[in-house]
Scaffold this active site. Structure first.
Site, mmCIF file in Angstrom:
data_model
loop_
_atom_site.group_PDB
_atom_site.id
_atom_site.type_symbol
_atom_site.label_atom_id
_atom_site.label_comp_id
_atom_site.label_asym_id
_atom_site.label_seq_id
_atom_site.Cartn_x
_atom_site.Cartn_y
_atom_site.Cartn_z
ATOM 1 N N ARG A 35 0.832 -1.216 0.000
ATOM 2 C CA ARG A 35 0.000 0.000 0.000
ATOM 3 C C ARG A 35 0.861 1.259 0.000
ATOM 4 O O ARG A 35 0.459 2.279 -0.578
ATOM 5 C CB ARG A 35 -0.924 -0.016 1.203
ATOM 6 C CG ARG A 35 -2.058 -1.003 1.006
ATOM 7 C CD ARG A 35 -2.939 -1.087 2.194
ATOM 8 N NE ARG A 35 -4.214 -1.703 1.841
ATOM 9 C CZ ARG A 35 -5.149 -2.053 2.714
ATOM 10 N NH1 ARG A 35 -4.952 -1.838 3.991
ATOM 11 N NH2 ARG A 35 -6.271 -2.595 2.316
ATOM 12 N N LYS A 198 -16.944 -18.057 3.034
ATOM 13 C CA LYS A 198 -18.394 -17.980 3.245
ATOM 14 C C LYS A 198 -19.125 -17.347 2.084
ATOM 15 O O LYS A 198 -18.688 -16.329 1.543
ATOM 16 C CB LYS A 198 -18.670 -17.138 4.487
ATOM 17 C CG LYS A 198 -18.227 -17.813 5.757
ATOM 18 C CD LYS A 198 -18.514 -16.912 6.925
ATOM 19 C CE LYS A 198 -18.195 -17.604 8.237
ATOM 20 N NZ LYS A 198 -18.343 -16.690 9.357
ATOM 21 N N GLY A 377 -12.481 -4.309 1.211
ATOM 22 C CA GLY A 377 -13.898 -3.962 1.287
ATOM 23 C C GLY A 377 -14.310 -2.946 0.235
ATOM 24 O O GLY A 377 -15.403 -3.036 -0.339
HETATM 25 P P1 AMP Z 1 -12.754 -14.804 2.524
HETATM 26 O O1 AMP Z 1 -12.166 -13.877 3.528
HETATM 27 O O2 AMP Z 1 -14.213 -15.092 2.725
HETATM 28 O O3 AMP Z 1 -12.401 -14.446 1.113
HETATM 29 O O4 AMP Z 1 -12.074 -16.208 2.820
HETATM 30 C C1 AMP Z 1 -10.719 -16.444 2.652
HETATM 31 C C2 AMP Z 1 -10.388 -17.673 3.436
HETATM 32 O O5 AMP Z 1 -11.148 -18.749 2.953
HETATM 33 C C3 AMP Z 1 -8.943 -18.098 3.355
HETATM 34 O O6 AMP Z 1 -8.345 -17.889 4.601
HETATM 35 C C4 AMP Z 1 -9.028 -19.578 3.028
HETATM 36 O O7 AMP Z 1 -8.198 -20.361 3.837
HETATM 37 C C5 AMP Z 1 -10.466 -19.899 3.331
HETATM 38 N N1 AMP Z 1 -10.931 -21.078 2.615
HETATM 39 C C6 AMP Z 1 -10.823 -21.377 1.328
HETATM 40 N N2 AMP Z 1 -11.293 -22.601 1.071
HETATM 41 C C7 AMP Z 1 -11.712 -23.116 2.248
HETATM 42 C C8 AMP Z 1 -12.273 -24.355 2.644
HETATM 43 N N3 AMP Z 1 -12.512 -25.321 1.758
HETATM 44 N N4 AMP Z 1 -12.579 -24.538 3.945
HETATM 45 C C9 AMP Z 1 -12.331 -23.548 4.832
HETATM 46 N N5 AMP Z 1 -11.804 -22.367 4.531
HETATM 47 C C10 AMP Z 1 -11.487 -22.135 3.238
#
Ligand code: AMP
Length: 396
Positions: A35, A198, A377
């Site tokens: 950044r 999620k 974000g």
């Molecule tokens: P997000 O912040 O929602 O984009 O999520 C990113 C996170 O999702 C990363 O830390 C990954 O480790 C996690 N992630 C990706 N695939 C999986 C999975 N199959 N099970 C659990 N966590 C996951």
């Protein structure tokens, strides 16, 4: 609208809102300076034009006033190094300390103000606080894309005091240009890859993307919510049981809009959530109890790559597996490799939003894609189609 290219900075004090909210380790050392690097061209432009940049930023989440761990004095040295010029420091961003530092600032010198969020008025968007900040400079440049989705004093409210002297910095211009290229004028086929843990945090983006993309690839932990919604058994995989209807809505909306939905058909499952776990390759619709879906399998890597490599516009947000564990990073690496290949063939690729940026950096491929966004974000909200206060403040 005035632009940073042609503004006459000679003898002017330019308040530059930058995003120096970089990660620090427990020894207060910077672990990722992207950044800061991204803000350097704008700072150089002000200096080259004979002006004095007054840099203002937040760092961390101080809630109770000043705190050592969130002081921008820890950042100053790296700014000097990357800029190749000295940077003065004011131990407060308003009041007599800031005023004296600004009064002593000579043309061609740069000044860094202390953390804006040491004053709660910053996040409240307080007008008097914004007025005090504004009184320090002759113009305002917003180059903090990372906080452009916040209507804070220094990111938006301050614009009121510079009706004719407000500009986007180079970083803001580049971020806006690359998102607009993807969302407003994509060459086709346009493929979005959404991953992460999620579906609940990505729902608005996915819905907005369904009106724009030709292919939507879904990977990562969110996939198991879709599998369960379709009647599958996901074992111990991450799953949002209260979002099953939502997953079905997405599947149906994709069908209605003629979007090619590409979801994982092969999963690498583990018997514990750790890098050293035992693994087996399973059908994501039928994962045994005691096993967790961690990454996409080889068949799905190939299927994703095939779609990505023939795309002309690519947007990637979110890893398709738990890439932080080297044994479960291969799927995310395959996605990154396919994006690099497509980019080499002339596609435009935008990577953004937190962990996919960490992944592309970890693989050392950041300079082989078209654009890596500095906004988490802010980028996601912009892709959702929301108007960002930090952008509107300059355009209005
Ligand atoms: P997000 O912040 O929602 O984009 O999520 C990113 C996170 O999702 C990363 O830390 C990954 O480790 C996690 N992630 C990706 N695939 C999986 C999975 N199959 N099970 C659990 N966590 C996951």
């Amino acid at each position: 609208m005035k632009t940073i290219h042609d503004y006459n900075f000679k003898g002017k004090k330019a308040l530059v809102r930058v995003d120096f909210n970089v990660p620090l380790n427990s020894d207060l050392q910077i672990t990722d300076d992207s950044r800061i690097r991204a803000a350097i061209p704008t700072i150089r432009q002000v200096l080259a034009g004979g002006g004095s940049p007054i840099l203002m930023s937040h760092l961390g989440r101080p809630k109770k006033g000043p705190e050592e761990a969130s002081s921008l004095k820890h950042i100053r040295g790296r700014v000097e190094e990357l800029l190749g010029a000295p940077v003065k420091f004011a131990a407060d961003c308003i009041g007599t300390i800031a005023r004296e530092a600004v009064d002593n600032l000579q043309p061609g010198e740069a000044l860094l103000l202390e953390n804006l969020r040491f004053h709660p008025e910053e996040e409240k968007g307080d007008e008097n606080f914004a007025r005090e900040l504004a009184s320090l400079g002759d113009l305002w440049i917003n180059d903090a894309f990372g906080t452009a989705h916040r209507a804070h004093a220094s990111t938006a409210v301050i614009a009121r005091f510079f009706p004719d002297d407000k500009l986007f910095g180079y970083l803001m211009n580049a971020e806006i240009e690359s998102v607009d290229k993807v969302m407003l004028h994509p060459d086709r086929p346009f493929t979005a890859i959404m991953g992460g843990s999620k579906v609940s945090s990505k729902i608005d983006i996915i819905m907005n993307l369904l009106d724009k993309v030709d292919n939507l690839i879904l990977g990562g932990g969110m996939v198991y919510t879709f599998m369960k919604a379709r009647g599958g058994h996901v074992g111990d995989s991450i799953c949002e049981n209260d979002k099953l209807d939502l997953a079905l809505q997405i599947i149906n909306a994709a069908k209605e809009k003629g979007v090619n939905l590409v979801i994982s058909t092969q999963t690498v499952a583990a018997d514990s959530f750790s890098n050293e776990a035992n693994t087996r390759v399973v059908d994501p619709m039928n994962i045994p109890d005691g096993w967790t879906g961690m990454d996409i399998g080889q068949l799905t890597r190939d299927a994703f790559a095939k779609v990505i490599e023939t795309s002309k516009t690519i947007l990637w947000n979110g890893p398709v597996g738990v890439f932080e564990f080297p044994n479960f990073a291969a799927g995310t690496r395959a996605v990154a490799d396919a994006i690099v290949k497509a980019t080499g063939r002339g596609a435009f690729s935008l990577i953004g939003g937190g962990d996919s940026v960490a992944a592309i950096n970890q693989f050392g491929l950041a300079d082989k894609v078209s654009y890596v966004s500095t906004g988490g974000g802010a980028l996601l909200e912009y892709i959702e189609g929301k108007e960002l206060p930090g952008i509107a403040a300059i355009r209005d």
